[in-house]
Write a protein that holds these residues in place. Structure first.
Motif, PDB file in Angstrom:
ATOM      1  N   SER A 179       1.200  -1.411   0.105  1.00 57.20           N
ATOM      2  CA  SER A 179       0.121  -0.205   0.212  1.00 57.20           C
ATOM      3  C   SER A 179       1.259   1.527   0.142  1.00 57.20           C
ATOM      4  N   PHE A 180       0.954   1.834  -0.932  1.00 53.35           N
ATOM      5  CA  PHE A 180       1.064   3.026  -1.513  1.00 53.35           C
ATOM      6  C   PHE A 180       0.212   4.672  -0.320  1.00 53.35           C
ATOM      7  N   VAL A 181       1.121   5.291   0.485  1.00 53.60           N
ATOM      8  CA  VAL A 181       0.546   6.013   1.382  1.00 53.60           C
ATOM      9  C   VAL A 181       0.885   6.981   0.682  1.00 53.60           C
ATOM     10  N   GLN A 182      -0.678   7.573   0.650  1.00 54.36           N
ATOM     11  CA  GLN A 182       0.070   9.591  -0.076  1.00 54.36           C
ATOM     12  C   GLN A 182      -0.252  10.331   1.564  1.00 54.36           C
ATOM     13  N   CYS A 183       0.849  11.323   1.395  1.00 64.70           N
ATOM     14  CA  CYS A 183       0.819  12.009   2.055  1.00 64.70           C
ATOM     15  C   CYS A 183       0.378  14.110   2.212  1.00 64.70           C
ATOM     16  N   ALA A 184      -0.012  14.643   2.660  1.00 64.21           N
ATOM     17  CA  ALA A 184      -0.813  15.548   2.347  1.00 64.21           C
ATOM     18  C   ALA A 184       0.402  16.742   2.924  1.00 64.21           C
ATOM     19  N   GLY A 185       0.247  17.768   2.193  1.00 67.99           N
ATOM     20  CA  GLY A 185       1.046  19.268   1.988  1.00 67.99           C
ATOM     21  C   GLY A 185       2.259  19.703   0.941  1.00 67.99           C
ATOM     22  N   GLU A 186       2.259  20.679   1.220  1.00 66.03           N
ATOM     23  CA  GLU A 186       3.414  20.660   0.095  1.00 66.03           C
ATOM     24  C   GLU A 186       4.718  20.946   0.285  1.00 66.03           C
ATOM     25  N   THR A 187       5.212  20.709  -0.636  1.00 65.66           N
ATOM     26  CA  THR A 187       7.411  20.398   0.241  1.00 65.66           C
ATOM     27  C   THR A 187       8.159  22.033  -0.265  1.00 65.66           C
ATOM     28  N   PRO A 188       8.528  21.906   1.056  1.00 67.51           N
ATOM     29  CA  PRO A 188       8.556  22.909   0.955  1.00 67.51           C
ATOM     30  C   PRO A 188      10.291  23.339   0.170  1.00 67.51           C
ATOM     31  N   ALA A 189      10.630  24.299  -0.375  1.00 70.95           N
ATOM     32  CA  ALA A 189      12.016  24.563  -0.880  1.00 70.95           C
ATOM     33  C   ALA A 189      13.237  24.060   0.460  1.00 70.95           C
ATOM     34  N   ASP A 190      14.544  23.156  -0.174  1.00 66.61           N
ATOM     35  CA  ASP A 190      15.047  23.009   0.389  1.00 66.61           C
ATOM     36  C   ASP A 190      14.942  22.002   2.089  1.00 66.61           C
ATOM     37  N   HIS A 191      13.361  21.469   1.726  1.00 63.25           N
ATOM     38  CA  HIS A 191      13.144  20.545   2.811  1.00 63.25           C
ATOM     39  C   HIS A 191      14.125  19.677   3.629  1.00 63.25           C
ATOM     40  N   TYR A 192      14.998  19.455   2.908  1.00 70.19           N
ATOM     41  CA  TYR A 192      15.713  18.160   3.722  1.00 70.19           C
ATOM     42  C   TYR A 192      16.380  18.582   5.067  1.00 70.19           C
ATOM     43  N   ALA A 218      15.071  20.295   7.464  1.00 72.39           N
ATOM     44  CA  ALA A 218      14.642  20.376   8.515  1.00 72.39           C
ATOM     45  C   ALA A 218      14.298  18.431   8.964  1.00 72.39           C
ATOM     46  N   SER A 219      13.407  18.197   7.487  1.00 74.55           N
ATOM     47  CA  SER A 219      13.102  16.827   8.029  1.00 74.55           C
ATOM     48  C   SER A 219      14.586  15.805   8.498  1.00 74.55           C
ATOM     49  N   LEU A 220      15.303  16.210   7.845  1.00 74.39           N
ATOM     50  CA  LEU A 220      16.655  15.368   8.377  1.00 74.39           C
ATOM     51  C   LEU A 220      17.026  14.772   9.948  1.00 74.39           C
ATOM     52  N   LYS A 221      16.317  15.862  10.592  1.00 75.17           N
ATOM     53  CA  LYS A 221      16.008  16.388  12.005  1.00 75.17           C
ATOM     54  C   LYS A 221      14.857  15.719  12.464  1.00 75.17           C
ATOM     55  N   GLU A 222      13.863  16.217  11.749  1.00 73.27           N
ATOM     56  CA  GLU A 222      12.163  15.993  12.242  1.00 73.27           C
ATOM     57  C   GLU A 222      11.669  16.223  10.826  1.00 73.27           C
ATOM     58  N   GLN A 223      11.051  15.120  10.573  1.00 72.96           N
ATOM     59  CA  GLN A 223      10.536  15.110   8.852  1.00 72.96           C
ATOM     60  C   GLN A 223       8.532  15.760  10.123  1.00 72.96           C
ATOM     61  N   GLU A 224       8.764  16.662   8.700  1.00 73.81           N
ATOM     62  CA  GLU A 224       6.596  16.982   9.534  1.00 73.81           C
ATOM     63  C   GLU A 224       6.204  17.166   8.026  1.00 73.81           C
ATOM     64  N   ILE A 225       6.636  17.569   7.018  1.00 75.20           N
ATOM     65  CA  ILE A 225       5.747  16.824   5.823  1.00 75.20           C
ATOM     66  C   ILE A 225       6.612  15.733   5.181  1.00 75.20           C
ATOM     67  N   GLY A 226       4.917  14.935   4.423  1.00 84.35           N
ATOM     68  CA  GLY A 226       5.944  13.132   3.896  1.00 84.35           C
ATOM     69  C   GLY A 226       5.719  12.442   4.715  1.00 84.35           C
ATOM     70  N   VAL A 227       4.978  12.680   6.412  1.00 84.93           N
ATOM     71  CA  VAL A 227       4.587  11.446   6.872  1.00 84.93           C
ATOM     72  C   VAL A 227       2.930  11.570   6.569  1.00 84.93           C
ATOM     73  N   PRO A 228       2.513  10.055   7.405  1.00 83.63           N
ATOM     74  CA  PRO A 228       1.173   9.315   6.938  1.00 83.63           C
ATOM     75  C   PRO A 228       0.492  10.775   7.870  1.00 83.63           C
ATOM     76  N   SER A 229      -1.196  10.229   7.683  1.00 74.47           N
ATOM     77  CA  SER A 229      -1.973  10.748   8.691  1.00 74.47           C
ATOM     78  C   SER A 229      -1.719  10.023   9.587  1.00 74.47           C
ATOM     79  N   GLN A 230      -2.418  10.120  11.071  1.00 75.98           N
ATOM     80  CA  GLN A 230      -2.559   8.841  11.934  1.00 75.98           C
ATOM     81  C   GLN A 230      -3.678   7.544  11.963  1.00 75.98           C
ATOM     82  N   ALA A 231      -4.787   8.638  11.094  1.00 80.11           N
ATOM     83  CA  ALA A 231      -6.081   7.719  10.828  1.00 80.11           C
ATOM     84  C   ALA A 231      -5.640   6.509   9.863  1.00 80.11           C
ATOM     85  N   ASP A 232      -4.562   7.116   8.550  1.00 83.69           N
ATOM     86  CA  ASP A 232      -3.494   5.910   8.015  1.00 83.69           C
ATOM     87  C   ASP A 232      -2.635   4.795   9.001  1.00 83.69           C
TER      88      ASP A 232
END
Length: 300
Positions: free
Chosen positions: A193-206, A208-222
């Motif tokens: 199952s491929f789980v879609q994630c919500a939210g637009e990817t900011p520029a240079d997202h990496y 922040a995400s390498l320390k703590e990812q907030e965009i590209g994480v699945p919903s609690q319901a999924d």
């Protein structure tokens, strides 16, 4: 027989959406090749079903010690700590990960080409492979930070331009993995199952995400739905064990509040028939030390 890759750039795994995210049934194989290799047929069938397989004693005790010493050397190199390939803990400033480590360490460069490692990746992916990403991870005792539930492929697809989930990761434990010191948890079978994630990817997202990812994480319901359907397994075992797992399996790890540190070498192999294109859901590709764009097959 090797599965035929779809080489088009059509996006069959749409993510980072503005509406309500959902689940997309995966149509691509988990095991792409069934030819000769070090994985026996029963283990390969189990890997196909669960999306992962475990290999105890992949490294000898002497090799484990050599790699531990190498990780200590890397973590205490002040010049390397200032390098952009090194990620430090958000709160403590201690080294969390070092990327592109197979280009920094000759010892790890040998490891990614070792038949015990390389041939397993080739067998599962049914093709020659290259290193999409390599890193070493440090999780110190008492204050090691875990990784929230996620699919690696979701990020690699959205931000790196990886067309299909034809990649595998190998995590090689250099310390004892207990059930209580932040060991990796996986949902067996969730790679289907491929789980879609919500939210637009900011520029240079990496950054922040390498320390703590907030965009590209699945919903609690999924996450809840997947956990109820597939359950949760945990990678435990002695130092020298290895976990080989599918790029799309749902996985994560908790914080380590025990006195027992955890460290590992992590290598991602991608098929040479699945090379990166432009990102599917990001303004620009991530740096090549995170997502290589050198697609030459690995050779001994």
């Amino acid at each position: 027989m090797t599965a035929i890759a779809d080489t088009t750039t059509e996006d069959r795994y749409i993510t980072r959406i503005t509406g309500e995210p959902g689940l997309i049934e995966r149509t691509d194989p988990t095991v792409w090749g069934h030819g000769d290799g070090p994985i026996d047929p029963a283990t390969l069938a189990s890997h196909d079903a669960k999306g992962y397989s475990i290999y105890e004693g992949l490294l000898s005790p002497g090799e484990v010690q050599a790699y531990r010493d190498e990780l200590t050397r890397l973590a205490t190199d002040e010049r390397l700590k200032a390098d952009e390939r090194t990620v430090v803990e958000k709160a403590s400033g201690e080294v969390r990960s070092i990327f592109e480590v197979h280009k920094i360490s000759e010892l790890i460069a040998e490891l990614v080409r070792d038949p015990r490692v390389l041939d397993r990746a080739r067998q599962v992916l049914g093709s020659e492979v290259y290193v999409h990403q390599s890193r070493v991870n440090y999780m110190p005792g008492f204050k090691g930070t875990g990784f929230y539930w996620h699919s690696d492929f979701e990020t690699w697809h959205a931000e790196d331009g990886m067309p299909l989930p034809r990649a595998v990761s190998m995590s090689i434990a250099l310390t004892q993995n207990y059930p209580f010191n932040g060991g990796l948890m996986v949902m067996p079978g969730s790679q289907r199952s491929f789980v879609q994630c919500a939210g637009e990817t900011p520029a240079d997202h990496y950054k922040a995400s390498l320390k703590e990812q907030e965009i590209g994480v699945p919903s609690q319901a999924d996450i809840t739905a997947l956990a109820e359907k597939y359950g949760i397994d945990q990678f435990t075992g002695p130092a020298g064990s290895a976990l080989l797992f599918d790029s799309n399996i749902m996985h994560g790890s908790g914080n380590n509040i025990t006195p027992f540190p955890r460290s590992n070498i992590f290598v991602v192999f991608n098929s040479v028939e699945n090379t990166l294109v432009e990102p599917y859901a990001a303004p620009s590709p991530r740096p090549t030390f995170i997502a290589s764009r050198e697609f030459e097959p690995l050779r001994r």
